[in-house]
Enzyme design. Sequence first.
Site, mmCIF file in Angstrom:
data_model
loop_
_atom_site.group_PDB
_atom_site.id
_atom_site.type_symbol
_atom_site.label_atom_id
_atom_site.label_comp_id
_atom_site.label_asym_id
_atom_site.label_seq_id
_atom_site.Cartn_x
_atom_site.Cartn_y
_atom_site.Cartn_z
ATOM 1 N N LYS A 199 9.582 -1.208 -1.050
ATOM 2 C CA LYS A 199 8.918 -0.054 -1.434
ATOM 3 C C LYS A 199 9.400 1.064 -0.736
ATOM 4 O O LYS A 199 9.261 0.691 0.886
ATOM 5 C CB LYS A 199 7.384 -0.146 -1.608
ATOM 6 C CG LYS A 199 6.717 0.922 -2.099
ATOM 7 C CD LYS A 199 5.165 0.586 -2.478
ATOM 8 C CE LYS A 199 4.487 1.692 -2.964
ATOM 9 N NZ LYS A 199 2.911 1.361 -3.220
ATOM 10 N N SER A 214 -1.964 -1.421 -6.267
ATOM 11 C CA SER A 214 -0.746 -1.003 -6.304
ATOM 12 C C SER A 214 0.245 -2.071 -6.224
ATOM 13 O O SER A 214 1.401 -1.859 -6.710
ATOM 14 C CB SER A 214 -0.336 0.085 -5.364
ATOM 15 O OG SER A 214 -1.052 1.366 -5.654
ATOM 16 N N SER A 256 0.982 1.818 -7.452
ATOM 17 C CA SER A 256 2.091 2.771 -7.257
ATOM 18 C C SER A 256 3.466 2.197 -7.060
ATOM 19 O O SER A 256 4.500 2.830 -7.003
ATOM 20 C CB SER A 256 1.522 3.519 -6.033
ATOM 21 O OG SER A 256 1.417 2.696 -4.995
#
Lengths: 473, 80
Positions: free
Chosen positions: A82, A181, A157
Site C-alpha cells: 500500500k 481497512s 482504505s
Amino acid sequence: MPIGTNISELSLAAASAAVASRELSPVELVDACLERIDDIEALRAYIAVYAEESRQVARAAEAMMKAGHRLGPLHGLPIALKDNIAIEGKVTTAGSKILADWKPDQDATVARKLKGAGAIIIGKTNQHEFAWGGTSANPHYGAVRNPWNPEHFPAGSSGGSGVAVAARTCYGALGTDTGGSVRLPAAVNGIAGLRPTIGRVSNAGVIPLAWSMDTVGPMARTVEDCAVMFNAIAGHDPRDPGSSQTPTQDYTADLERDVKGLRIGVISDYFFEHLQKPVHDAVREAITLLESAGAQVIEVAAAHIHGNISAQLTIESAEPSAYHQRWLRERPDDYGDDVRLLLEVGEMLLATHYIQAQRYRAVLRSEFLDAFKSVDVFICPTLPFTATAVGETLVEVEEGAPEDMLSAIMQFTGVPSLTGLPSLNVPCGFDDGGLPIGMQVIGRPFDESTLFRVGAAYQRNTDFHERTPVVLG
Amino acid sequence: MSVYKKERQVTQSVSGDEVKTMATTADLPLTEDRNELVAALLSAWLPAANELSRMMSAAEYADIMPITVLVHPQTGETRE
C-alpha cells in the site's frame, strides 16, 4: 496445493513451492504479474509499478537460487505494498496530492523485512487518500474498481491492495487497518486479510491515520498465504514505540489442525442485526460448517458493544486531524473533498469526546478479554453489505433506508480496531450478483495462530477462495 | 430497531455560525460554505458522541482510564 495451473493463478504457497523446487523462476513470476498488471490497469489498483527494477531483482533472486541460496518462503515472489508504506527512494504518496513527490530516506520496517525475506516489491497500491475512508475512490489517482464487477467499489482504505491480490497481479500485498481497512477490502474482493494484534507488526515508516488504532496487515489469496506473509513481518521493532516484545511463533504451525473442540463465540444481537440477508446467511452457514467440523458455538452477550461506532468515529477523526493540522491550514485545497471535510470535523470534536471514547475502549476491551475465558474466537460478518457502486456515499443496508457509507462500513470491524484484538477476514460466499462476502474471525491478543487455524480449516472445506474474478474470466 | 440505528437515530443541530466560532477557537480558517458542510456532518455525529460521554460519566466507570497505548497481557492470562 496450486489453486490453478497458470502462473498468476498460483497461490503464494504454491508459487513458493514452485520456486523452491525450481519448477518456476522468480523472473517468470514477475513477468506473469507484470502482464496481469497491464491487463487490469483500468481497475486503478496501482499508483506505481516497479517493472524494470522487479525484473532486475528477480534475476538476482534466480541467481541466488542457482547458487543454492534461498532466503525463505517469500524468495522471488512479487508482493505489493500500500502506498502509505515507505520505501527508501521511492515516491510514497499515501494516495495524496500533498505527498505526491515525497521520497522517504529509509524503508518502513515491514518493507525491509519483506525484502530481507526475499520478496520482490512489484509496486505500490492505490488507496483511499491518507487511508481516511472506506471506498478507495481516490480523487488524485483514480477510483479503484472491484475485479468481481468493475462498476462496484473495492472498499478500503487498502482497496488497491485488495484488488491487486484478487486480480492475480501479485502473490500477496500489505495493507493498513485502522477501522477495518485491511479486512473490508479483503471481504469485498474475496481474499484473506489479517488485522494483527496492535503492536505485533511494526508501524515504523508507515504514514499514520490514527496512531492508537493503526496496524499493518497481510492480504493474500488464501489464509495459508497470509500466515506465510505474517511470519515475515511480525515481531518487535525498536523503531516503533508501540511495538510489543511478546515473542513471535511460527504462524503456519497450526494450519493443518482441525477445529474439534474449538469454542466459537457469537454475538447475535449485534453482529447479526442490521445487515443484508446474503451476508447474514453466508456467515451463519460458515459457522454451521465449522460446527459440523467439531467446533462448539456459544452465544455471548456483550453489553458494552453499543457505542463502538461513535467511539471509532471520534478517535478516527481526532487523531488524523492532529496529524494533518498543519497541512489542513496550509494546503486545504490539495485534499479530496471527503477527506478534507472529515479532517475539519475532527477539529470540532471536544477533548472530552476523545477521552471518553478512549475510556470506552478500555471497557470494551475488558469485556472481550473476559469473554475469551469461555470462547476461543468470535465469528461475525466483516461488513453488513456487499460491494456498492463506485462513487456511492450512501448505502442501503436495509432496502429503502440509505445511510452514511462511513458509519455503515465500520459497523462490524470496530470491535477489533478499538480493542486491539487480531481479526482475520475469510471469504465465505457470494451474493446473487456474484460479489464476495467475508467473515471475521476475532481472537485473543497475539493468538493469530488460532485465527489462521480456523480460517485454513474452513478453506479446506470450501472453494470460495479459489474462484476467479469476473475481469479475469 | 437495531442497536446500530439506535446509536445514530437522533440529530443534534449545529449551525454554520457555531462551526465558525469553533473553527476560530481552533485557529482553523473556514469559508462560509465549509462552515455549513462541517455543521451538517457534525450534527450527525454529535448525538452519539455525547451519548457515549454520558455513558462513560456514570459512576460505575469512574475508575476506568483511557487507552492511548495498548499493553496486552500475556496470552496465558486470558485463558482459563
